[in-house]
Design a protein around this motif. Structure first.
Motif, PDB file in Angstrom:
ATOM      1  N   GLU A  94       0.806  -1.220   0.000  1.00 24.71           N
ATOM      2  CA  GLU A  94       0.000   0.000   0.000  1.00 24.71           C
ATOM      3  C   GLU A  94       0.837   1.267   0.000  1.00 24.71           C
ATOM      4  O   GLU A  94       0.327   2.358  -0.289  1.00 24.71           O
ATOM      5  CB  GLU A  94      -0.965   0.022   1.205  1.00 24.71           C
ATOM      6  N   ASP A  95       2.133   1.147   0.298  1.00 26.34           N
ATOM      7  CA  ASP A  95       3.007   2.316   0.313  1.00 26.34           C
ATOM      8  C   ASP A  95       3.888   2.418  -0.927  1.00 26.34           C
ATOM      9  O   ASP A  95       4.723   3.325  -1.017  1.00 26.34           O
ATOM     10  CB  ASP A  95       3.900   2.282   1.561  1.00 26.34           C
ATOM     11  N   THR A  96       3.712   1.510  -1.856  1.00 28.59           N
ATOM     12  CA  THR A  96       4.528   1.522  -3.073  1.00 28.59           C
ATOM     13  C   THR A  96       3.851   2.395  -4.118  1.00 28.59           C
ATOM     14  O   THR A  96       2.804   2.031  -4.667  1.00 28.59           O
ATOM     15  CB  THR A  96       4.714   0.093  -3.622  1.00 28.59           C
ATOM     16  N   SER A  97       4.440   3.539  -4.390  1.00 26.49           N
ATOM     17  CA  SER A  97       3.863   4.445  -5.376  1.00 26.49           C
ATOM     18  C   SER A  97       4.107   3.916  -6.777  1.00 26.49           C
ATOM     19  O   SER A  97       4.993   3.081  -7.013  1.00 26.49           O
ATOM     20  CB  SER A  97       4.490   5.834  -5.250  1.00 26.49           C
ATOM     21  N   PHE A  98       3.314   4.421  -7.730  1.00 21.47           N
ATOM     22  CA  PHE A  98       3.521   4.001  -9.109  1.00 21.47           C
ATOM     23  C   PHE A  98       4.885   4.462  -9.613  1.00 21.47           C
ATOM     24  O   PHE A  98       5.535   3.766 -10.409  1.00 21.47           O
ATOM     25  CB  PHE A  98       2.417   4.555 -10.015  1.00 21.47           C
ATOM     26  N   ALA A  99       5.348   5.612  -9.126  1.00 22.85           N
ATOM     27  CA  ALA A  99       6.671   6.106  -9.522  1.00 22.85           C
ATOM     28  C   ALA A  99       7.760   5.133  -9.066  1.00 22.85           C
ATOM     29  O   ALA A  99       8.711   4.847  -9.809  1.00 22.85           O
ATOM     30  CB  ALA A  99       6.912   7.497  -8.936  1.00 22.85           C
ATOM     31  N   THR A 100       7.619   4.622  -7.844  1.00 25.74           N
ATOM     32  CA  THR A 100       8.571   3.637  -7.348  1.00 25.74           C
ATOM     33  C   THR A 100       8.495   2.357  -8.168  1.00 25.74           C
ATOM     34  O   THR A 100       9.514   1.768  -8.552  1.00 25.74           O
ATOM     35  CB  THR A 100       8.303   3.320  -5.866  1.00 25.74           C
TER      36      THR A 100
END
Length: 252
Positions: A94-100
């Motif tokens: 849930e903390d993994t952004s699309f940018a990451t």
């Protein structure tokens, strides 16, 4: 005898640098690829003149094309490609952004695709080998690895696709999946609790070394593995084999 040439990405440190040194010890020339110019320059000075540094980013299609052209212009041929460049960021789903997510995929997955595709014409001429570096995180799920583990799982399947399609040209493709390896980075970020848990989960009861992984990579690129393709080799001290719960059942 014609001197063989290997292209190694992510060659400025860790497994990539260890692999470079082993290839050179075995009489090969090596094109060292890395996007970290200063680190690459420093690393290349620790090996012989048989290593040639090339500063390129494998996640950029234009740079990959330029890289292959430069390597072939300088070294004349390619007998092996080691897709080792990779990045990681360990976060909950849930903390993994699309940018990451994209940053990890661009290097770990897109980079393997781009470099492999761009080097196929040269590898056809030599009936060469591709070795992709996966991870045990691509073989079994773990916490905090939704992007990293997924990228490596995709690399594993891509390797099988490459083996299936490129075999008719004499090109072999295999994947090495390292387990916990005693690198400077690992030792810096692995707490005593994490280290203890890893050791309990591995039948060999220790971390691997960069040199041990490089030995597997070199073998798969060598003529000794001339009938080996499409294989996924976990160099992990047995970690992937044992599954969940076995350490507690082990005899004292």
């Amino acid at each position: 005898m014609t001197q063989k040439v290997a292209l190694v990405t992510g060659a400025a440190r860790g497994i990539g640098l260890a692999t470079t040194k082993l290839f050179i010890d075995q009489g090969w020339k090596v094109a060292m690829i890395d996007r970290d110019g200063p680190e690459l320059s420093a690393a290349s000075k620790t090996v012989s003149d048989a290593a040639s540094p090339f500063e390129y980013d494998v996640s950029d299609p234009a740079q990959v094309d330029q890289m292959v052209e430069a390597v072939l212009s300088a070294l004349g041929r390619l007998d092996a490609v080691v897709n080792n460049a990779g990045v990681a960021d360990f976060l909950p789903v849930e903390d993994t952004s699309f940018a990451t997510w994209r940053r990890i995929m661009e290097t770990n997955l897109d980079g393997v695709f781009l470099v492999s595709q761009a080097t196929i014409p040269a590898l056809k001429e030599t009936k060469g080998a591709i070795v992709n570096i996966g991870s045990i995180s691509g073989l079994r799920a773990s916490t905090l690895r939704v992007a990293y583990g997924t990228s490596k799982a995709a690399v594993i399947h891509m390797t099988k696709q490459q083996a299936a399609e490129l075999g008719e040209y004499g090109i072999r493709a295999n994947c090495v999946c390292p387990g916990p390896v005693k690198t400077k980075l690992a030792m810096a970020v692995h707490s005593p609790e994490i280290i203890s848990a890893y050791l309990d989960a591995m039948p060999l009861g220790r971390y691997g070394t960069e040199n041990e992984i490089s030995e597997v990579i070199h073998f798969l690129c060598s003529d000794k593995a001339s009938f080996v393709t499409g294989q996924i080799v976990a160099a992990d001290g047995g970690f992937e084999t044992t599954g969940v719960g076995l350490p507690a059942l082990r005899r004292e």
